[in-house]
Design a protein around this motif. Structure first.
Motif, PDB file in Angstrom:
ATOM      1  N   VAL A 369       0.842  -1.202   0.000  1.00 33.36           N
ATOM      2  CA  VAL A 369       0.000   0.000   0.000  1.00 33.36           C
ATOM      3  C   VAL A 369       0.878   1.253   0.000  1.00 33.36           C
ATOM      4  O   VAL A 369       0.625   2.221  -0.716  1.00 33.36           O
ATOM      5  CB  VAL A 369      -0.972  -0.035   1.206  1.00 33.36           C
ATOM      6  CG1 VAL A 369      -1.677   1.308   1.373  1.00 33.36           C
ATOM      7  CG2 VAL A 369      -1.981  -1.161   1.017  1.00 33.36           C
ATOM      8  N   LYS A 370       1.950   1.215   0.784  1.00 27.45           N
ATOM      9  CA  LYS A 370       2.849   2.381   0.835  1.00 27.45           C
ATOM     10  C   LYS A 370       3.461   2.627  -0.541  1.00 27.45           C
ATOM     11  O   LYS A 370       3.631   3.773  -0.959  1.00 27.45           O
ATOM     12  CB  LYS A 370       3.980   2.145   1.846  1.00 27.45           C
ATOM     13  CG  LYS A 370       3.513   2.039   3.253  1.00 27.45           C
ATOM     14  CD  LYS A 370       3.629   3.382   3.960  1.00 27.45           C
ATOM     15  CE  LYS A 370       3.180   3.265   5.385  1.00 27.45           C
ATOM     16  NZ  LYS A 370       2.299   4.257   5.873  1.00 27.45           N
ATOM     17  N   ILE A 371       3.825   1.549  -1.223  1.00 23.78           N
ATOM     18  CA  ILE A 371       4.409   1.711  -2.566  1.00 23.78           C
ATOM     19  C   ILE A 371       3.365   2.317  -3.507  1.00 23.78           C
ATOM     20  O   ILE A 371       3.645   3.263  -4.249  1.00 23.78           O
ATOM     21  CB  ILE A 371       4.918   0.349  -3.097  1.00 23.78           C
ATOM     22  CG1 ILE A 371       6.162  -0.078  -2.320  1.00 23.78           C
ATOM     23  CG2 ILE A 371       5.232   0.423  -4.597  1.00 23.78           C
ATOM     24  CD1 ILE A 371       6.653  -1.483  -2.637  1.00 23.78           C
ATOM     25  N   GLY A 372       2.159   1.764  -3.437  1.00 23.44           N
ATOM     26  CA  GLY A 372       1.096   2.290  -4.292  1.00 23.44           C
ATOM     27  C   GLY A 372       0.839   3.764  -3.997  1.00 23.44           C
ATOM     28  O   GLY A 372       0.651   4.567  -4.912  1.00 23.44           O
ATOM     29  N   GLU A 373       0.857   4.120  -2.722  1.00 26.60           N
ATOM     30  CA  GLU A 373       0.592   5.521  -2.361  1.00 26.60           C
ATOM     31  C   GLU A 373       1.747   6.443  -2.766  1.00 26.60           C
ATOM     32  O   GLU A 373       1.534   7.609  -3.062  1.00 26.60           O
ATOM     33  CB  GLU A 373       0.339   5.628  -0.850  1.00 26.60           C
ATOM     34  CG  GLU A 373      -1.019   5.054  -0.469  1.00 26.60           C
ATOM     35  CD  GLU A 373      -1.224   4.932   1.044  1.00 26.60           C
ATOM     36  OE1 GLU A 373      -2.350   4.596   1.450  1.00 26.60           O
ATOM     37  OE2 GLU A 373      -0.255   5.150   1.809  1.00 26.60           O
ATOM     38  N   ALA A 374       2.951   5.899  -2.757  1.00 28.53           N
ATOM     39  CA  ALA A 374       4.104   6.732  -3.175  1.00 28.53           C
ATOM     40  C   ALA A 374       3.982   7.069  -4.663  1.00 28.53           C
ATOM     41  O   ALA A 374       4.487   8.097  -5.122  1.00 28.53           O
ATOM     42  CB  ALA A 374       5.411   6.004  -2.888  1.00 28.53           C
ATOM     43  N   GLY A 375       3.335   6.196  -5.418  1.00 28.76           N
ATOM     44  CA  GLY A 375       3.087   6.472  -6.840  1.00 28.76           C
ATOM     45  C   GLY A 375       4.359   6.754  -7.602  1.00 28.76           C
ATOM     46  O   GLY A 375       5.314   5.969  -7.550  1.00 28.76           O
TER      47      GLY A 375
END
Ligand code: SF4
Length: 961
Positions: A369-375
């Motif tokens: 999720v953190k990776i996805g949010e970092a975009g």
């Protein structure tokens, strides 16, 4: 690094003058962090370094005579470190009284290292003052490997080698000449020299290093290395220990920390609690070889939660091709693409990934999720580690890049760019055309996709009679020690029918140089010229490694024609060696070779080193203007500052660059795919109505689906996949005490086998015990310091146990670099690090090695050699490893399936046994996994794949004559 207040005692001592009052210095009064490096802060930092206008006359107190205050005057000359691939900036402080280099510090004008170095940078001083270094050319006496040498002149050495090469070329034996390099340095230099000889003679260490990861990246986007923009990232995922010891160590480490200081979170996947893992927000101790499963689970979460970058996926992946090839039943729509990916990876649940890797499902979900949010601000790196250690290790890099693609963080600020966007390529004078030879000893048909030369299989190829090496150069290269299966190397090197003449170019003795015919001493970092440029951050730079005493002499008005005039003894620098050798191969120019090393400024005359670099520097974007402002030539500017920033932070989204009108003349657009072709070659792609450059792949996009893999007989790997490693839990016989050994981890203080001549470094790190978790140690009843026998496929080694909770249970590890040796008959070298061993061979491939003396104090011109307190030089592990070539990438897969036992009564610490017949059997076993060329069109290799020292395209087709 904040300001540390002086203690009460320090305060008193400073006040009464017992110690100098360091705390009044401005830089120590700064109470804010020095790590954020705004332009203003950089300027501040530069203030604390001697300003360049004082570099010819810098005065400071001599710390060695403290507390006396004696001033010393130095000349300061920049160069670059050669102790790893980062090429950080160094400045040499040359005592003006004695003309001796006294120390090395950082170079604040170097855009990658910005004045900072790791321990190995300043330790260059140890290496240049090493009392055991080789100072004169040597020729073997007696049989090869007997250890007897005689001094010869450089003329004899050069003429002997030149004549041998000339003869081979005239007899059309081009493929019997090879230059085999460990750590390269000079950008573009050997690409200038070897094609000039017309040979396909480059062999590298890359298939024991990085080609697994390179292959995985290349499949996606035609570039083979990542360039993460750590400092600007919001989330960083590292496979292994990049912060402390990985690729581009110091430049990356400082930017990872900067990123963290700016709020980025860091995750590290590593079975070992490395220094990097200990600094991370998430330590993901994955079972070795399962990293791809974890990343596919994260990809699935990003897809399911809709955290992907729709625009990027739609524009920059070849999704239509994927649907048509693998889901012909589906309509070609973007939503079906997403749906198909979710279905394809549905088995990669976090729970499955936990089952495979041991990393908790909850942590996998959180990181995803953190990776996805970092975009777009997601940066990652995988270099050797998992990519270099597992059967199918290349799939780790492929799955990691999948996360970059999903988040649209390819080539963005705070994302990860292709290396080539941040790397300079020089234009050299009189370049030769690509050679019209293909050397199958380097790129054999069995490994058509191998990303680099199959160098670690060379002894086996020679054993099978596939060819011979008549003139074989090794340079910064020590396969007997560094490679797997070193005894097979030793056998081959001792056989003159396999290696006609072995020339070791080296500053210091090593296990491979003992088996040379000629040992030619080469300069260390501060004793040679090189051009460096690496993808350390979002930007492009060059740095100039230079012989500092030569530059000092130049500034002082002294004429120096060749670098050896200022180097110790008769130590040459490599650039001048290759230029001179090339000239002597073809002294009258009749072979068409000499013209390539003629001066671009004085027709018909031999090029000088200044001319070579001046020619390159004149062509560096922006450098002529900057140099002119200072009234300097481009060469003099680089000699003065040691580095130049070509592009600062302008290196993002280069795939979106528009094709020029000129480029588009005569081109055609493929109506279905949008690919733009000219003269049969892809040059760009239409995106949203614009003609963009794209990526150098057949689709000019990120290739989620690889038709190349299908065409070259690996259809099962047409999309990012998890491949179970050769050391997967399922193949280990736990009842028989089989474990996986992680033998690859680097120590931040050492450099492969090259740091044995640096006393400060060896003092810090000199043993390589087996890291073992207490649960595993208990199972065998081991305590720290107990002997352990590690049985590999082809032999064993005996080491000591280090019981530590820093190791994942069920996995053991042993560091690289340590366990150096010499035999009694060999010359002294690297005595800070080298055990003396006895080697026995039964004449039928069975080799035994026993340590007969550890490290001891010795008399020399360096008083510290009497102060050596450590005795244990560690154990050589790589020599007991069989070769494990990945059938696709060609990478040697380093992890070992081993069996643990207690040593027998007569077995001792450091004992080694290897059977080279078994080693050859293992080689043959792995060979059966390959799917050889030809591929489509009778090719040896896909034309769009990169190849080091790429030959003429005509050689890619296999001919039957
Ligand atoms: S990271 Fe260390 S060893 Fe590598 S170039 Fe920089 S200073 Fe030298």
């Amino acid at each position: 690094m904040g300001y540390k207040k002086p203690s009460f005692i320090e305060n008193i001592a400073e006040k009464i003058g017992l110690i100098p009052n360091l705390h009044k210095e401005a830089y120590q009064e700064a109470d804010k962090s020095m790590m954020q490096f705004s332009e203003k802060e950089l300027a501040e930092m530069y203030k604390n370094f001697p300003p360049p206008e004082k570099w010819d006359n810098w005065v400071e107190y001599d710390p060695k005579v403290w507390p006396k205050k004696e001033k010393k005057t130095y000349q300061i000359v920049p160069t670059t470190c050669f102790n790893c691939e980062s090429a950080c900036g160094l400045t040499a402080f040359i005592d003006k009284e004695t003309n001796e280099v006294k120390k090395f510090e950082g170079n604040p004008y170097h855009p990658a290292s910005r004045g900072r170095n790791c321990a190995k940078g300043p330790a260059t001083i140890n290496q240049i003052h090493d009392t055991d270094r080789i100072l004169y050319p040597l020729k073997r006496k007696g049989k090869r490997g007997d250890g007897e040498w005689e001094r010869i002149s450089w003329d004899e050495a050069l003429d002997t080698v030149a004549a041998r090469i000339r003869k081979a070329l005239k007899e059309d034996r081009h493929n019997e000449i090879a230059y085999h390099v460990g750590r390269p340095g000079h950008e573009g230099f050997m690409e200038w020299v070897l094609p000039a000889w017309g040979i396909d003679g480059h062999n590298s260490h890359t298939n024991v290093c990085s080609s697994g990861a390179r292959f995985g990246y290349n499949l996606w986007y035609g570039y083979d290395r990542p360039s993460p923009d750590h400092a600007e990232a919001k989330f960083i995922l590292l496979i292994s220990a990049h912060l402390e010891s990985g690729h581009y160590f110091n430049p990356h480490a400082q930017r990872i920390i900067e990123g963290k200081m700016n709020g980025a979170k860091l995750a590290t996947m590593d079975p070992r609690l490395s220094n990097t893992a200990s600094m991370s927000d998430y330590w993901m101790p994955s079972y070795p070889g399962t990293e791809a499963a974890v990343m596919l689970a994260m990809a699935l979460i990003i897809l399911q939660k809709g955290l992907y970058n729709r625009a990027y996926l739609e524009n920059w992946t070849n999704w239509q091709e994927f649907l048509k090839a693998l889901h012909p039943e589906k309509e070609v729509t973007f939503d079906n693409y997403i749906q198909a990916m979710i279905e394809t990876y549905s088995e990669f649940t976090p729970e499955y990934a936990e089952h495979e890797s041991g990393v908790k499902a909850e942590m996998i979900k959180e990181v995803a999720v953190k990776i996805g949010e970092a975009g777009e601000r997601f940066a990652s790196h995988n270099w050797r580690s998992a990519g270099a250690s597992n059967l199918g290790g290349w799939a780790v890099a492929r799955c990691l890049h999948f996360l970059q693609v999903l988040t649209g963080s390819v080539g963005t600020k705070g994302g990860t760019s292709p290396n080539a966007w941040n790397k300079f390529h020089p234009e050299v004078p009189h370049p030769a055309k690509p050679q019209k030879k293909w050397n199958e000893l380097h790129f054999p048909k069995e490994y058509p996709l191998a990303f680099f030369e199959m160098s670690f299989l060379l002894p086996h190829f020679l054993k099978e009679g596939r060819g011979k090496m008549d003139v074989y150069f090794t340079r910064v290269f020590n396969p007997v020690w560094t490679y797997p299966d070193g005894f097979s190397w030793m056998e081959a090197l001792m056989d003159e029918s396999k290696f006609g003449c072995h020339i070791a170019l080296t500053p210091t003795w090593n296990e491979t140089a003992f088996f040379a015919d000629l040992v030619l001493p080469m300069g260390l970092a501060s004793e040679r010229h090189d051009l460096n440029s690496y993808e350390t951050h979002g930007g492009t730079w060059i740095a100039f490694r230079q012989p500092v005493l030569r530059e000092a002499a130049r500034r002082n008005g002294k004429k120096v024609k060749y670098t050896y005039e200022v180097n110790p003894g008769e130590v040459w620098e490599e650039d001048e060696f290759w230029m001179e050798l090339t000239w002597r191969i073809d002294p009258d120019g009749s072979m068409g070779i000499r013209k390539h090393v003629e001066s671009p400024y004085r027709p018909g005359e031999k090029i000088t080193i200044e001319e070579y670099y001046q020619y390159i520097f004149e062509r560096v974007k922006g450098l002529p203007e900057v140099a002119k402002k200072e009234g300097l030539t481009e060469f003099a500017y680089m000699a003065k500052y040691g580095a130049f920033d070509i592009e600062k932070g302008e290196s993002y989204k280069k795939n979106e660059h528009l094709l020029s009108k000129e480029a588009l003349v005569g081109s055609e657009v493929d109506k279905v795919t949008g690919v733009i072709r000219k003269n049969g070659k892809e040059i760009g792609v239409m995106i949203e109505g614009k003609a963009m450059v794209g990526f150098p792949t057949p689709s000019r996009k990120n290739e989620f689906y690889s038709q190349t893999m299908v065409d070259w007989n690996w259809p099962e790997y047409s999309i990012p996949t998890y491949i179970k490693s050769h050391i997967h839990n399922e193949v280990l016989n736990k009842a028989n005490n089989e474990y996986v050994l992680v033998p690859t981890f680097r120590l931040p203080t050492l450099i492969h086998s090259r740091s044995g001549n640096a006393k400060w470094l060896v003092e810090i790190s000199n043993r390589n015990p087996i890291w073992m978790h207490p649960l595993d140690a208990d199972k065998f009843g081991f305590k720290t310091g107990d002997l352990v026998k590690i049985n590999t496929d082809i032999g064993y080694f005996i080491d000591k146990v280090w019981v530590t909770q820093s190791m994942k249970p069920g996995v053991i590890a042993c560091s690289h670099h340590i366990g150096r040796w010499k035999r009694e008959q060999d010359e002294n070298g690297n005595r800070w690090a080298v055990n003396t061993v006895k080697i026995e061979n039964n004449g039928d491939g069975q080799w035994k090695m026993r340590t007969i003396a550890g490290i001891k104090p010795y008399e020399s011109g360096d008083k510290d050699s009497k102060r050596i307190f450590w005795k244990d030089g560690g154990v050589h592990q790589n020599i007991t490893h069989a070769v494990h070539p990945d059938p696709i990438s060609g990478m040697h897969t380093w992890h070992q399936r081993i069996r643990i036992e207690k040593p027998g009564k007569d077995e001792q610490y450091g004992d080694i046994f290897v059977d080279t017949n078994k080693a050859h059997e293992v080689y043959k076993e792995w060979l059966t996994m390959t799917r050889p060329a030809p591929g489509p069109g009778g090719l040896r290799r896909p034309l769009w794949f990169k190849r080091a020292f790429r030959p003429d395209e005509s050689t890619f087709k296999i001919t039957t004559d």
